[in-house]
Design a protein around this motif. Structure first.
Motif, PDB file in Angstrom:
ATOM      1  N   SER A  54      42.406  36.931  32.365  1.00 40.31           N
ATOM      2  CA  SER A  54      41.132  36.430  32.844  1.00 40.31           C
ATOM      3  C   SER A  54      40.042  37.465  32.630  1.00 40.31           C
ATOM      4  O   SER A  54      40.291  38.660  32.692  1.00 40.31           O
ATOM      5  CB  SER A  54      41.216  36.080  34.330  1.00 40.31           C
ATOM      6  OG  SER A  54      42.160  35.068  34.534  1.00 40.31           O
ATOM      7  N   LYS A  55      38.822  36.933  32.449  1.00 39.61           N
ATOM      8  CA  LYS A  55      37.677  37.826  32.316  1.00 39.61           C
ATOM      9  C   LYS A  55      37.158  38.173  33.686  1.00 39.61           C
ATOM     10  O   LYS A  55      36.957  37.310  34.505  1.00 39.61           O
ATOM     11  CB  LYS A  55      36.574  37.152  31.489  1.00 39.61           C
ATOM     12  CG  LYS A  55      35.383  38.058  31.247  1.00 39.61           C
ATOM     13  CD  LYS A  55      34.367  37.355  30.389  1.00 39.61           C
ATOM     14  CE  LYS A  55      33.149  38.232  30.180  1.00 39.61           C
ATOM     15  NZ  LYS A  55      32.116  37.588  29.392  1.00 39.61           N
TER      16      LYS A  55
ATOM     17  N   HIS B 194      30.594  25.634  30.717  1.00 39.24           N
ATOM     18  CA  HIS B 194      30.737  26.346  31.990  1.00 39.24           C
ATOM     19  C   HIS B 194      29.373  26.772  32.520  1.00 39.24           C
ATOM     20  O   HIS B 194      28.522  27.246  31.769  1.00 39.24           O
ATOM     21  CB  HIS B 194      31.627  27.583  31.818  1.00 39.24           C
ATOM     22  CG  HIS B 194      31.695  28.443  33.052  1.00 39.24           C
ATOM     23  ND1 HIS B 194      31.080  29.670  33.147  1.00 39.24           N
ATOM     24  CD2 HIS B 194      32.289  28.232  34.253  1.00 39.24           C
ATOM     25  CE1 HIS B 194      31.302  30.182  34.342  1.00 39.24           C
ATOM     26  NE2 HIS B 194      32.033  29.333  35.033  1.00 39.24           N
TER      27      HIS B 194
ATOM     28  N   ARG C 109      34.307  34.454  27.017  1.00 37.04           N
ATOM     29  CA  ARG C 109      34.661  33.987  28.351  1.00 37.04           C
ATOM     30  C   ARG C 109      35.753  32.908  28.322  1.00 37.04           C
ATOM     31  O   ARG C 109      36.372  32.580  29.329  1.00 37.04           O
ATOM     32  CB  ARG C 109      33.431  33.490  29.108  1.00 37.04           C
ATOM     33  CG  ARG C 109      32.892  32.139  28.787  1.00 37.04           C
ATOM     34  CD  ARG C 109      33.483  30.982  29.587  1.00 37.04           C
ATOM     35  NE  ARG C 109      33.519  31.233  31.018  1.00 37.04           N
ATOM     36  CZ  ARG C 109      34.377  30.651  31.836  1.00 37.04           C
ATOM     37  NH1 ARG C 109      35.282  29.800  31.367  1.00 37.04           N
ATOM     38  NH2 ARG C 109      34.359  30.903  33.127  1.00 37.04           N
ATOM     39  N   TRP C 110      36.034  32.361  27.134  1.00 40.96           N
ATOM     40  CA  TRP C 110      37.015  31.286  27.019  1.00 40.96           C
ATOM     41  C   TRP C 110      38.435  31.783  26.776  1.00 40.96           C
ATOM     42  O   TRP C 110      39.336  30.982  26.531  1.00 40.96           O
ATOM     43  CB  TRP C 110      36.601  30.342  25.889  1.00 40.96           C
ATOM     44  CG  TRP C 110      35.275  29.715  26.117  1.00 40.96           C
ATOM     45  CD1 TRP C 110      34.105  29.988  25.461  1.00 40.96           C
ATOM     46  CD2 TRP C 110      34.950  28.719  27.094  1.00 40.96           C
ATOM     47  NE1 TRP C 110      33.078  29.226  25.965  1.00 40.96           N
ATOM     48  CE2 TRP C 110      33.566  28.432  26.975  1.00 40.96           C
ATOM     49  CE3 TRP C 110      35.691  28.040  28.058  1.00 40.96           C
ATOM     50  CZ2 TRP C 110      32.924  27.494  27.775  1.00 40.96           C
ATOM     51  CZ3 TRP C 110      35.048  27.104  28.869  1.00 40.96           C
ATOM     52  CH2 TRP C 110      33.687  26.846  28.715  1.00 40.96           C
TER      53      TRP C 110
ATOM     54  N   LYS D 224      40.845  32.737  28.579  1.00 39.50           N
ATOM     55  CA  LYS D 224      41.890  32.194  29.444  1.00 39.50           C
ATOM     56  C   LYS D 224      42.231  30.758  29.089  1.00 39.50           C
ATOM     57  O   LYS D 224      43.390  30.338  29.162  1.00 39.50           O
ATOM     58  CB  LYS D 224      41.424  32.269  30.908  1.00 39.50           C
ATOM     59  CG  LYS D 224      42.417  31.723  31.920  1.00 39.50           C
ATOM     60  CD  LYS D 224      43.602  32.624  32.101  1.00 39.50           C
ATOM     61  CE  LYS D 224      44.528  32.081  33.207  1.00 39.50           C
ATOM     62  NZ  LYS D 224      45.695  32.947  33.421  1.00 39.50           N
ATOM     63  N   MET D 225      41.233  29.977  28.690  1.00 37.58           N
ATOM     64  CA  MET D 225      41.463  28.570  28.363  1.00 37.58           C
ATOM     65  C   MET D 225      41.986  28.366  26.942  1.00 37.58           C
ATOM     66  O   MET D 225      42.673  27.379  26.660  1.00 37.58           O
ATOM     67  CB  MET D 225      40.163  27.771  28.538  1.00 37.58           C
ATOM     68  CG  MET D 225      40.323  26.279  28.278  1.00 37.58           C
ATOM     69  SD  MET D 225      38.777  25.350  28.412  1.00 37.58           S
ATOM     70  CE  MET D 225      38.766  25.041  30.168  1.00 37.58           C
TER      71      MET D 225
ATOM     72  N   HIS E   2      38.931  30.312  36.514  1.00 36.56           N
ATOM     73  CA  HIS E   2      40.101  30.584  35.680  1.00 36.56           C
ATOM     74  C   HIS E   2      41.351  30.234  36.473  1.00 36.56           C
ATOM     75  O   HIS E   2      41.635  30.854  37.498  1.00 36.56           O
ATOM     76  CB  HIS E   2      40.156  32.059  35.277  1.00 36.56           C
ATOM     77  CG  HIS E   2      39.084  32.480  34.315  1.00 36.56           C
ATOM     78  ND1 HIS E   2      38.778  31.754  33.192  1.00 36.56           N
ATOM     79  CD2 HIS E   2      38.261  33.555  34.314  1.00 36.56           C
ATOM     80  CE1 HIS E   2      37.801  32.379  32.526  1.00 36.56           C
ATOM     81  NE2 HIS E   2      37.468  33.454  33.189  1.00 36.56           N
ATOM     82  N   ASP E   3      42.106  29.235  36.012  1.00 36.55           N
ATOM     83  CA  ASP E   3      43.270  28.792  36.772  1.00 36.55           C
ATOM     84  C   ASP E   3      44.174  27.935  35.895  1.00 36.55           C
ATOM     85  O   ASP E   3      43.704  27.050  35.176  1.00 36.55           O
ATOM     86  CB  ASP E   3      42.798  27.980  37.983  1.00 36.55           C
ATOM     87  CG  ASP E   3      43.945  27.459  38.819  1.00 36.55           C
ATOM     88  OD1 ASP E   3      44.651  28.284  39.431  1.00 36.55           O
ATOM     89  OD2 ASP E   3      44.131  26.235  38.849  1.00 36.55           O
ATOM     90  N   ASP E   4      45.481  28.179  35.977  1.00 40.33           N
ATOM     91  CA  ASP E   4      46.435  27.442  35.146  1.00 40.33           C
ATOM     92  C   ASP E   4      46.480  25.958  35.499  1.00 40.33           C
ATOM     93  O   ASP E   4      46.534  25.098  34.609  1.00 40.33           O
ATOM     94  CB  ASP E   4      47.836  28.055  35.302  1.00 40.33           C
ATOM     95  CG  ASP E   4      47.913  29.469  34.744  1.00 40.33           C
ATOM     96  OD1 ASP E   4      47.850  29.623  33.522  1.00 40.33           O
ATOM     97  OD2 ASP E   4      48.017  30.410  35.553  1.00 40.33           O
TER      98      ASP E   4
ATOM     99  N   LYS F 144      34.078  31.542  38.250  1.00 43.16           N
ATOM    100  CA  LYS F 144      34.673  31.634  36.911  1.00 43.16           C
ATOM    101  C   LYS F 144      35.666  30.517  36.628  1.00 43.16           C
ATOM    102  O   LYS F 144      35.848  30.108  35.483  1.00 43.16           O
ATOM    103  CB  LYS F 144      35.329  32.998  36.729  1.00 43.16           C
ATOM    104  CG  LYS F 144      34.326  34.139  36.683  1.00 43.16           C
ATOM    105  CD  LYS F 144      35.017  35.477  36.453  1.00 43.16           C
ATOM    106  CE  LYS F 144      33.994  36.600  36.375  1.00 43.16           C
ATOM    107  NZ  LYS F 144      34.626  37.931  36.160  1.00 43.16           N
TER     108      LYS F 144
ATOM    109  N   TYR G 267      43.370  24.276  34.120  1.00 40.03           N
ATOM    110  CA  TYR G 267      43.410  24.148  32.668  1.00 40.03           C
ATOM    111  C   TYR G 267      44.428  23.118  32.207  1.00 40.03           C
ATOM    112  O   TYR G 267      44.244  22.437  31.193  1.00 40.03           O
ATOM    113  CB  TYR G 267      43.678  25.509  32.027  1.00 40.03           C
ATOM    114  CG  TYR G 267      42.498  26.462  32.150  1.00 40.03           C
ATOM    115  CD1 TYR G 267      41.201  25.978  32.276  1.00 40.03           C
ATOM    116  CD2 TYR G 267      42.679  27.843  32.148  1.00 40.03           C
ATOM    117  CE1 TYR G 267      40.123  26.826  32.394  1.00 40.03           C
ATOM    118  CE2 TYR G 267      41.606  28.705  32.265  1.00 40.03           C
ATOM    119  CZ  TYR G 267      40.324  28.197  32.386  1.00 40.03           C
ATOM    120  OH  TYR G 267      39.256  29.047  32.501  1.00 40.03           O
TER     121      TYR G 267
END
Length: 295
Positions: free
Chosen positions: A294-295, A147, A92-93, A95-96, A266-268, A264, A271
């Motif tokens: 992204s997942k 998370h 799940r990580w 994206k980061m 997920h965002d630039d 979730k 991060y």
């Protein structure tokens, strides 16, 4: 159609547990506990690892009867530990990870109990914290990022063990109150009062804690670690007010309210802010679109 099937399935399971509770109350409680604590998703097999994890160095820790799977992206002496949430795993990580790698740090992700390649059938905050303690003693991380339920487990870990080696914590979309999660489960299955009371008694003993105080809010109030907390106002999995509870009790925390990211997160932009929080003397070089899918 899927929603109707899921509704029918949950109510059928609840009806069966309720019926069992009159003749076999202990079995009914254990069955309900199994549905509450056993993830249905998130397991992995070694021959079908996600691409993200194939790029890591895997290390398996054996402790008593537990098997704890870790994934290591080697870097410098600064170590970041990643703690995923419910029905998930270390992938799940993805994206980061590009942001953290830019810091040059060593990154370690752990598969939680009954998730990924780790052993077990039950996923609980207390068991997860035990896994974390074993991993932390071995690798001695400086920072923890958690998370969802992994965020609550991270706060519980620091609350219980008061590890002076943890310098900063990032908590994303974490729930606070145990009773809210349990009550939602009881309503989902339409469990009767007898089963609901038995479950509460079981968890009071199992957690060795007053359930009203088994909250991330309480844990955060008892730690001195500098924190960064983010929660989305559109999160329908863990409501925004849960994040507000934690932020209100944490003495030294930056709270970021996001919108439109859901659970979730997920965002630039988010991060980038996590990066700046953890690595204040470094400048992130990734721009929007450079992160992993992204997942």
């Amino acid at each position: 159609m899927k929603k109707a099937f899921y509704f029918l399935l949950t109510k059928t399971i609840g009806f069966y547990i309720n019926l069992m509770s009159f003749a076999f109350p202990e079995k009914a409680t254990q069955l309900a506990h199994g549905y509450f604590s056993e993830p249905r998703k998130g397991k992995l097999t070694k021959d079908k690892l996600p691409k993200t994890l194939k790029g890591a160095h895997p290390e398996t820790i054996l402790h008593n009867e537990d098997t704890i799977q870790t994934y290591i992206w080697k870097g410098n002496e600064t170590i970041v530990l990643l703690i995923h949430g419910w029905e998930s795993n270390s992938s799940r990580w993805k994206k980061m990870l590009p942001y953290l790698k830019k810091s040059g740090s060593t990154i370690i992700a752990i598969d939680g109990p009954a998730q990924g390649l780790s052993s077990g059938k039950e996923f609980t905050v207390t068991k997860y914290a035990e896994f974390m303690d074993i991993v932390v003693k071995k690798y001695q991380p400086n920072y923890i990022i958690g998370h969802s339920l992994g965020g609550k487990a991270s706060l519980y870990y620091q609350y219980k063990y008061q590890n002076p080696g943890i310098q900063k914590m990032v908590i994303l979309g974490a729930p606070s109150d145990f009773n809210i999660i349990l009550n939602n489960f009881v309503r989902l299955l339409s469990l009767n009062n007898k089963v609901a009371k038995a479950l509460k008694n079981k968890y009071t003993v199992m957690l060795n804690h007053n359930l009203d105080l088994f909250t991330a809010k309480e844990f955060a109030s008892k730690i001195d670690v500098k924190g960064f907390l983010a929660h989305d106002i559109d999160d329908i999995v863990v409501l925004f007010k849960e994040g507000k509870k934690i932020a209100g009790s944490w003495k030294n925390v930056q709270f970021m309210e996001t919108k439109g990211l859901g659970h979730k997160l997920h965002d630039d932009e988010l991060y980038n802010k996590v990066y700046v929080f953890l690595f204040e003397n470094l400048t992130p070089t990734l721009s929007k679109g450079e992160g992993a899918e992204s997942k």
